[in-house]
Design an enzyme around this catalytic site. Structure first.
Site, PDB file in Angstrom:
ATOM      1  N   SER A  24      46.460 -14.931  37.358  1.00  0.00           N
ATOM      2  CA  SER A  24      47.149 -13.672  37.068  1.00  0.00           C
ATOM      3  C   SER A  24      48.658 -13.833  37.184  1.00  0.00           C
ATOM      4  O   SER A  24      49.147 -14.665  37.957  1.00  0.00           O
ATOM      5  CB  SER A  24      46.682 -12.585  38.042  1.00  0.00           C
TER       6      SER A  24
ATOM      7  N   ALA B 155      30.420 -13.821  33.218  1.00  0.00           N
ATOM      8  CA  ALA B 155      30.313 -13.868  31.753  1.00  0.00           C
ATOM      9  C   ALA B 155      29.718 -12.612  31.132  1.00  0.00           C
ATOM     10  O   ALA B 155      29.650 -12.510  29.910  1.00  0.00           O
ATOM     11  CB  ALA B 155      29.468 -15.080  31.346  1.00  0.00           C
ATOM     12  N   SER B 156      29.302 -11.642  31.944  1.00  0.00           N
ATOM     13  CA  SER B 156      28.548 -10.513  31.380  1.00  0.00           C
ATOM     14  C   SER B 156      29.411  -9.307  31.019  1.00  0.00           C
ATOM     15  O   SER B 156      28.906  -8.321  30.488  1.00  0.00           O
ATOM     16  CB  SER B 156      27.445 -10.084  32.358  1.00  0.00           C
ATOM     17  N   SER B 157      30.722  -9.376  31.291  1.00  0.00           N
ATOM     18  CA  SER B 157      31.585  -8.236  30.951  1.00  0.00           C
ATOM     19  C   SER B 157      33.034  -8.696  30.849  1.00  0.00           C
ATOM     20  O   SER B 157      33.379  -9.814  31.238  1.00  0.00           O
ATOM     21  CB  SER B 157      31.466  -7.125  32.003  1.00  0.00           C
ATOM     22  N   GLY B 158      33.880  -7.813  30.323  1.00  0.00           N
ATOM     23  CA  GLY B 158      35.320  -8.039  30.308  1.00  0.00           C
ATOM     24  C   GLY B 158      35.754  -9.325  29.628  1.00  0.00           C
ATOM     25  O   GLY B 158      35.257  -9.697  28.563  1.00  0.00           O
TER      26      GLY B 158
ATOM     27  N   THR C 135      31.614 -18.296  34.743  1.00  0.00           N
ATOM     28  CA  THR C 135      31.282 -17.293  35.759  1.00  0.00           C
ATOM     29  C   THR C 135      31.849 -15.947  35.315  1.00  0.00           C
ATOM     30  O   THR C 135      32.870 -15.885  34.633  1.00  0.00           O
ATOM     31  CB  THR C 135      31.844 -17.661  37.149  1.00  0.00           C
TER      32      THR C 135
ATOM     33  N   TYR D 152      44.375  -9.468  46.394  1.00  0.00           N
ATOM     34  CA  TYR D 152      44.193  -9.945  45.014  1.00  0.00           C
ATOM     35  C   TYR D 152      45.326 -10.897  44.631  1.00  0.00           C
ATOM     36  O   TYR D 152      45.081 -12.010  44.142  1.00  0.00           O
ATOM     37  CB  TYR D 152      44.142  -8.759  44.051  1.00  0.00           C
TER      38      TYR D 152
END
Length: 334
Positions: A171, A10-13, A8, A193
């Site tokens: 994190s 998967a398109s950046s970072g 999930t 967050y």
């Protein structure tokens, strides 16, 4: 038979870097990119196939902040595949982060300055909002949408003869003090967050307790301080560029400053190669980069209570029951 990896975000970072690194390790994989934006995902798929032509890369549309989208996407995955070997739960948001200037200036002159910058502990607050599903957006995107996805994909994940792995992007910012069983969505707080990432750590422990015997194992990672859309929401890109020399210097004292998505994905890639049965479910795996630029992975014991984890898991199961009733009603009306 190709191993199937679903990612999930998967398109950046971090997610995008992970895709490239996994194919560099094993280009006989089938990568399934779970993304909101199909055109962006298509461009990523084309780029991955151009550099790794023997791989298989497919796309499923999925928005983890929308539970109907998660269920529809999971149904599509179940139509295409008989099993999943790896599920990377990587998508996440930190909306409208605000820098706590008082905490910043107090911390910068304290002995905890390195820890403060490595974890952003106490530095960031966020303005959360309610989704169309009626949940806090950070909770739904970072945790609950992924939980529903796991529940939907259980038939593909649970095979005792050949274990599957859940691998979360958590994190160092996950703090026990920011989470409460009485307010699991952190609706009354200012650090959703951090709360969602601590909730991720708790869920990881509960999933291992409930699913290891079925052949499903869960692990959590932290990518470190990485320059992505998440951090660009805190400070503009040009400010981060100006800060890079300082960050590189800090690396000699704190290896959490991984900086690039490639470096940040180190722990995610490392777990790809591990036997999940040998991993400690109470350990978080941290990506680190030394002052000389060497990447490595370090284990850190999580500050989690197993009884709290189990109570949280049961709360999520109850929430899931309510959600399924709502989704069924919606499907019936449509």
């Amino acid at each position: 038979m190709r191993k199937v990896v679903l990612i999930t975000g998967a398109s950046s970072g971090i997610g995008l870097a992970l895709c490239g690194r996994l194919l560099a390790e094993d280009d006989d994989l089938h990568l399934c990119l779970a993304c909101r934006n199909l055109s962006k995902a298509g461009a990523v798929r084309d780029a991955l196939l151009a550099s790794h032509p023997s791989a298989e890369v497919s796309i499923v549309q999925m928005d983890v902040s929308n539970l109907q989208s998660v269920v529809r996407g999971a149904e599509e995955v179940k139509r295409r595949f008989q099993r999943l070997d790896y599920l990377y739960l990587n998508a996440g948001i930190m909306p409208n982060p605000q820098l706590n200037l008082k905490a910043f200036f107090c911390g910068i002159f304290s002995r905890n300055v390195i820890h403060m910058f490595s974890t952003a502990e106490g530095l960031l607050t966020q303005n959360d909002k309610i989704t169309a599903d009626g949940f806090q957006e950070v909770f739904e995107t970072n945790l609950f949408g992924h939980f529903i996805l796991i529940r939907e994909l259980e038939p593909l994940l649970c095979h005792s003869d050949n274990p599957s792995q859940l691998i979360w992007t958590s994190s160092r910012n996950a703090k026990k003090s920011n989470f409460s069983l009485e307010d699991i969505q952190h609706a009354k707080g200012q650090e959703p967050y951090s709360s969602s990432k601590y909730a991720t750590d708790l869920l990881n422990v509960a999933l291992n307790r409930n699913f290891n015997q079925k052949g499903l194992y869960s692990s959590v990672t932290c990518p470190g301080v990485v320059m992505t859309n998440l951090t660009y929401g805190i400070l503009p890109p040009f400010v981060w560029t100006l800060l890079l020399p300082v960050i590189w210097l800090l690396r000699f004292f704190a290896h959490a400053f991984t900086v690039t998505p490639y470096n940040g994905a180190e722990a995610l890639v490392w777990l790809f190669h591990q036997k999940p049965e040998s991993l400690n479910p109470l350990t978080k795996y941290l990506s680190g980069t030394t002052g000389l630029g060497t990447n490595y992975v370090k284990g850190q014991k999580m500050d989690v209570d197993e009884d709290t984890a189990e109570k949280f898991y049961k709360t999520l199961l109850e929430l899931e029951k309510q959600v399924r009733i709502t989704i069924q009603k919606s499907d019936h009306h449509s």
